[in-house]
Design a protein around this motif. Sequence first.
Motif, PDB file in Angstrom:
ATOM      1  N   TRP A  97       0.827  -1.194   0.000  1.00  0.00           N
ATOM      2  CA  TRP A  97       0.000   0.000   0.000  1.00  0.00           C
ATOM      3  C   TRP A  97       0.869   1.254   0.000  1.00  0.00           C
ATOM      4  CZ3 TRP A  97      -4.592   1.065  -1.471  1.00  0.00           C
ATOM      5  CH2 TRP A  97      -5.226   2.241  -1.060  1.00  0.00           C
ATOM      6  N   LEU A  98       1.984   1.225   0.734  1.00  0.00           N
ATOM      7  CA  LEU A  98       2.916   2.358   0.734  1.00  0.00           C
ATOM      8  C   LEU A  98       3.475   2.587  -0.666  1.00  0.00           C
ATOM      9  CD1 LEU A  98       4.688   4.504   2.079  1.00  0.00           C
ATOM     10  CD2 LEU A  98       6.313   2.681   2.660  1.00  0.00           C
ATOM     11  N   GLY A  99       3.810   1.491  -1.357  1.00  0.00           N
ATOM     12  CA  GLY A  99       4.300   1.625  -2.726  1.00  0.00           C
ATOM     13  C   GLY A  99       3.276   2.285  -3.634  1.00  0.00           C
ATOM     14  N   TRP A 100       2.011   1.935  -3.466  1.00  0.00           N
ATOM     15  CA  TRP A 100       0.948   2.538  -4.269  1.00  0.00           C
ATOM     16  C   TRP A 100       0.809   4.026  -3.952  1.00  0.00           C
ATOM     17  CZ3 TRP A 100      -1.745   2.189  -8.465  1.00  0.00           C
ATOM     18  CH2 TRP A 100      -2.908   2.942  -8.604  1.00  0.00           C
ATOM     19  N   GLU A 101       0.929   4.390  -2.685  1.00  0.00           N
ATOM     20  CA  GLU A 101       0.822   5.804  -2.301  1.00  0.00           C
ATOM     21  C   GLU A 101       1.953   6.629  -2.908  1.00  0.00           C
ATOM     22  OE1 GLU A 101      -1.346   5.497   2.077  1.00  0.00           O
ATOM     23  OE2 GLU A 101       0.800   5.114   1.906  1.00  0.00           O
ATOM     24  N   LEU A 102       3.168   6.085  -2.882  1.00  0.00           N
ATOM     25  CA  LEU A 102       4.303   6.808  -3.472  1.00  0.00           C
ATOM     26  C   LEU A 102       4.170   6.880  -4.988  1.00  0.00           C
ATOM     27  CD1 LEU A 102       7.223   5.370  -1.302  1.00  0.00           C
ATOM     28  CD2 LEU A 102       6.203   7.654  -1.180  1.00  0.00           C
ATOM     29  N   PHE A 103       3.638   5.827  -5.593  1.00  0.00           N
ATOM     30  CA  PHE A 103       3.399   5.835  -7.036  1.00  0.00           C
ATOM     31  C   PHE A 103       2.378   6.914  -7.408  1.00  0.00           C
ATOM     32  CE2 PHE A 103       0.929   4.119 -10.709  1.00  0.00           C
ATOM     33  CZ  PHE A 103       1.930   4.227 -11.665  1.00  0.00           C
ATOM     34  N   SER A 104       1.339   7.065  -6.576  1.00  0.00           N
ATOM     35  CA  SER A 104       0.325   8.103  -6.816  1.00  0.00           C
ATOM     36  C   SER A 104       0.947   9.492  -6.765  1.00  0.00           C
ATOM     37  CB  SER A 104      -0.797   7.997  -5.775  1.00  0.00           C
ATOM     38  OG  SER A 104      -1.435   6.742  -5.852  1.00  0.00           O
ATOM     39  N   LEU A 105       1.864   9.703  -5.808  1.00  0.00           N
ATOM     40  CA  LEU A 105       2.541  11.003  -5.731  1.00  0.00           C
ATOM     41  C   LEU A 105       3.423  11.236  -6.958  1.00  0.00           C
ATOM     42  CD1 LEU A 105       3.644  11.323  -1.981  1.00  0.00           C
ATOM     43  CD2 LEU A 105       1.769  12.487  -3.153  1.00  0.00           C
ATOM     44  N   SER A 106       4.059  10.169  -7.442  1.00  0.00           N
ATOM     45  CA  SER A 106       4.918  10.320  -8.626  1.00  0.00           C
ATOM     46  C   SER A 106       4.087  10.711  -9.847  1.00  0.00           C
ATOM     47  CB  SER A 106       5.688   9.026  -8.895  1.00  0.00           C
ATOM     48  OG  SER A 106       4.822   7.999  -9.362  1.00  0.00           O
ATOM     49  N   ILE A 107       2.866  10.190  -9.948  1.00  0.00           N
ATOM     50  CA  ILE A 107       1.984  10.560 -11.059  1.00  0.00           C
ATOM     51  C   ILE A 107       1.656  12.046 -10.988  1.00  0.00           C
ATOM     52  CG2 ILE A 107      -0.339  10.266 -12.005  1.00  0.00           C
ATOM     53  CD1 ILE A 107      -0.208   7.342 -11.192  1.00  0.00           C
ATOM     54  N   ILE A 108       1.365  12.527  -9.786  1.00  0.00           N
ATOM     55  CA  ILE A 108       1.042  13.955  -9.606  1.00  0.00           C
ATOM     56  C   ILE A 108       2.203  14.832 -10.054  1.00  0.00           C
ATOM     57  CG2 ILE A 108       0.591  15.762  -7.886  1.00  0.00           C
ATOM     58  CD1 ILE A 108      -0.997  13.671  -6.303  1.00  0.00           C
ATOM     59  N   PHE A 109       3.431  14.493  -9.609  1.00  0.00           N
ATOM     60  CA  PHE A 109       4.578  15.357  -9.884  1.00  0.00           C
ATOM     61  C   PHE A 109       5.218  15.094 -11.237  1.00  0.00           C
ATOM     62  CE2 PHE A 109       4.223  15.789  -5.262  1.00  0.00           C
ATOM     63  CZ  PHE A 109       4.196  17.184  -5.193  1.00  0.00           C
ATOM     64  N   ASN A 110       4.712  14.121 -11.975  1.00  0.00           N
ATOM     65  CA  ASN A 110       5.089  13.986 -13.377  1.00  0.00           C
ATOM     66  C   ASN A 110       4.347  14.996 -14.240  1.00  0.00           C
ATOM     67  OD1 ASN A 110       7.024  11.979 -13.254  1.00  0.00           O
ATOM     68  ND2 ASN A 110       5.534  10.313 -13.418  1.00  0.00           N
ATOM     69  N   ASN A 111       3.284  15.572 -13.671  1.00  0.00           N
ATOM     70  CA  ASN A 111       2.465  16.518 -14.429  1.00  0.00           C
ATOM     71  C   ASN A 111       2.533  17.941 -13.882  1.00  0.00           C
ATOM     72  OD1 ASN A 111       0.699  14.718 -16.358  1.00  0.00           O
ATOM     73  ND2 ASN A 111       0.746  13.643 -14.403  1.00  0.00           N
ATOM     74  N   THR A 112       3.137  18.121 -12.734  1.00  0.00           N
ATOM     75  CA  THR A 112       3.261  19.459 -12.146  1.00  0.00           C
ATOM     76  C   THR A 112       4.450  19.484 -11.206  1.00  0.00           C
ATOM     77  OG1 THR A 112       2.114  21.174 -10.861  1.00  0.00           O
ATOM     78  CG2 THR A 112       1.713  18.885 -10.222  1.00  0.00           C
TER      79      THR A 112
END
Length: 260
Positions: free
Chosen positions: A35-50
Amino acid sequence: MNVLKLLYAYLRMNVQMALAYRTDTAVNILLNLMWLGWELFSLSIIFNNTDTLVGWGPGELIALLGVFRLVNALMASLIWPNTERFNTSIRDGSFDYVLLQPANSMLLVSINRMVVWRIWDLVLAGGLIAAGVRISQTTGVESLAGFLVLAASGLVVIYSLWIVMIALTFWFIKFDNNVTILQALLEAGRYPVMVYPAWLRLIVTFVIPIALATTVPLQGLRGELTTGNTLVFLAVGALSLLIASQVWRAGLKRYAGASS
């Protein structure tokens, strides 16, 4: 000293219970890491776009995730298990045994049941906070001290709110969903409160004050709060605990026991 002995006794008892189900503990830790890996992946998606989210960079969002997981781990290890146990004890009268013990009943209710494997989650939360602070290059002993104090104060506010909500069971015996709203709104703490619409910001800051335990400490770390702001938030934490203890005492007077 008596409090420390009590904490040690309950902790030892709950560790023994956890060791009896080692496979279950290992599976839970593995799921937690996934679940931690998924949370960090979600943050990476956000900062790939902003580059920033309402002015917060990647490091600050990672630190915020760490604070959120810290709050969530404490809730999942103490508050949620003890809520169900407390509700049941009020209905069947077994709360009498708590009152017979020579210790503060509010403390006993808070530490009766511990999900010990969640200690691993606390370690992960600390690692995320440290990594986030390092990435964001947030420095300064004063800012760090303010962050720690505000985080502790925020946890006191959430704990006090929980005490008030479960104490309502003294008045409304079948009040089983007394912390459902708190559990649902806790998810709002994953992101800075500024990303939410005004009506939701008001709720998670003043009604169910999740932001006081997550966003506010990070604002202190970012240097966005004055000394006056910090003192106000600390006073809110102290006042909330005082109110919770008074509500708890009032609830105890309503409790009739197993003989009713």
